[in-house]
Scaffold this motif. Structure first.
Motif, short mmCIF file in Angstrom:
data_model
loop_
_atom_site.label_atom_id
_atom_site.label_comp_id
_atom_site.label_asym_id
_atom_site.label_seq_id
_atom_site.Cartn_x
_atom_site.Cartn_y
_atom_site.Cartn_z
N CYS A 12 0.83 -1.21 0.00
CA CYS A 12 0.00 0.00 0.00
C CYS A 12 0.86 1.25 0.00
O CYS A 12 0.54 2.22 -0.67
N ALA A 13 1.95 1.23 0.75
CA ALA A 13 2.85 2.39 0.78
C ALA A 13 3.39 2.65 -0.62
O ALA A 13 3.47 3.80 -1.05
N GLN A 14 3.74 1.59 -1.34
CA GLN A 14 4.21 1.77 -2.71
C GLN A 14 3.12 2.38 -3.58
O GLN A 14 3.38 3.31 -4.33
N ALA A 15 1.90 1.86 -3.47
CA ALA A 15 0.80 2.38 -4.30
C ALA A 15 0.53 3.84 -3.97
O ALA A 15 0.28 4.65 -4.87
N LEU A 16 0.58 4.19 -2.69
CA LEU A 16 0.30 5.57 -2.30
C LEU A 16 1.37 6.54 -2.78
O LEU A 16 1.12 7.72 -2.91
N THR A 17 2.57 6.02 -3.06
CA THR A 17 3.64 6.87 -3.58
C THR A 17 3.77 6.71 -5.10
O THR A 17 4.76 7.13 -5.68
N GLY A 18 2.78 6.10 -5.72
CA GLY A 18 2.78 5.96 -7.18
C GLY A 18 3.67 4.84 -7.68
O GLY A 18 4.17 4.91 -8.79
N GLN A 19 3.85 3.79 -6.87
CA GLN A 19 4.70 2.67 -7.26
C GLN A 19 3.93 1.36 -7.18
O GLN A 19 2.98 1.24 -6.42
N ALA A 20 4.39 0.39 -7.96
CA ALA A 20 3.85 -0.96 -7.89
C ALA A 20 4.98 -1.94 -8.14
O ALA A 20 5.82 -1.73 -9.01
N ALA A 21 5.01 -3.01 -7.37
CA ALA A 21 6.05 -4.03 -7.52
C ALA A 21 5.53 -5.16 -8.40
O ALA A 21 4.32 -5.42 -8.48
N TYR A 22 6.46 -5.84 -9.07
CA TYR A 22 6.09 -6.96 -9.91
C TYR A 22 7.13 -8.06 -9.81
O TYR A 22 8.27 -7.85 -9.41
N THR A 23 6.70 -9.26 -10.19
CA THR A 23 7.57 -10.41 -10.37
C THR A 23 7.31 -10.91 -11.78
O THR A 23 6.16 -11.04 -12.19
N TRP A 24 8.38 -11.18 -12.51
CA TRP A 24 8.25 -11.59 -13.91
C TRP A 24 8.98 -12.90 -14.11
O TRP A 24 10.20 -12.97 -13.91
N ASP A 25 8.27 -13.95 -14.49
CA ASP A 25 8.87 -15.21 -14.90
C ASP A 25 9.18 -15.05 -16.38
O ASP A 25 8.28 -15.13 -17.22
N ILE A 26 10.42 -14.80 -16.69
CA ILE A 26 10.81 -14.45 -18.05
C ILE A 26 10.57 -15.61 -19.01
O ILE A 26 10.12 -15.40 -20.14
N GLU A 27 10.82 -16.84 -18.56
CA GLU A 27 10.66 -17.98 -19.45
C GLU A 27 9.22 -18.16 -19.92
O GLU A 27 8.97 -18.45 -21.07
N SER A 28 8.25 -17.96 -19.02
CA SER A 28 6.84 -18.12 -19.39
C SER A 28 6.19 -16.79 -19.75
O SER A 28 5.06 -16.76 -20.22
N ASP A 29 6.87 -15.68 -19.50
CA ASP A 29 6.38 -14.31 -19.72
C ASP A 29 5.24 -13.96 -18.76
O ASP A 29 4.49 -13.04 -19.02
#
Length: 161
Positions: free
Chosen positions: A45-62
């Motif tokens: 929520c702190a990230q969202a409130l500061t205009g940020q979002a985290a992600y995880t990307w499995d590159i092999e499966s996209d």
């Protein structure tokens, strides 16, 4: 638990805001595990409130997985969040797709067991190409290689600029 619910406030008659949920275990007898979940949710929520979002990307499966604050950052419903880099590229301005790819997969970079850092700025059109709204995005993250030396996964965040 949505971010709006996390910071739920109760305006008393005198206009003073008081936090409704001061103890994360108040309504949950699970104890410590709920505190850990609450802390993770608080960070999201702190990230969202500061205009940020985290992600995880499995590159092999996209496959691209976002934290719950991503819909607030991108201003779209959960169903419209990009679930792959291919879908994210549909939001990125054409001239910046290669910029992002080059920055993330720097040909000279090597994974010294700590991941390879990257940072890139690009423009997106959250409403799609029929929209006239463009937004600058700063993406920062790290990718790691598999046993074959090729990138296999990445974790990072995007920030709307």
């Amino acid at each position: 638990m949505a971010c709006q619910g996390h910071a739920q406030k109760n305006l008393a008659g005198n206009g003073v805001a008081t936090n409704v949920m001061s103890d994360p275990d108040q309504f949950n007898p699970e104890g410590r595990s709920s505190r850990v979940k609450h802390r993770a949710h608080s960070a999201s929520c702190a990230q969202a409130l500061t205009g940020q979002a985290a992600y995880t990307w499995d590159i092999e499966s996209d496959a691209l997985a976002w934290d719950e604050g991503a819909r607030d950052v991108f201003g779209v419903s959960a169903e419209k969040l990009p679930r792959s880099i291919r879908q994210l590229n549909r939001l990125i301005v054409d001239a910046h797709i290669k910029r992002r790819s080059d920055a993330v997969f720097d040909a000279d970079a090597r994974d010294p067991n700590f991941g390879v850092p990257y940072q890139v700025y690009y423009r997106i059109i959250p409403g799609g190409y029929r929209s006239s709204d463009e937004v600058w995005v700063e993406e920062t993250g790290r990718w790691w290689t598999g046993l074959d030396g090729n990138p296999t996964r990445a974790r990072g965040s995007v920030r709307i600029g």
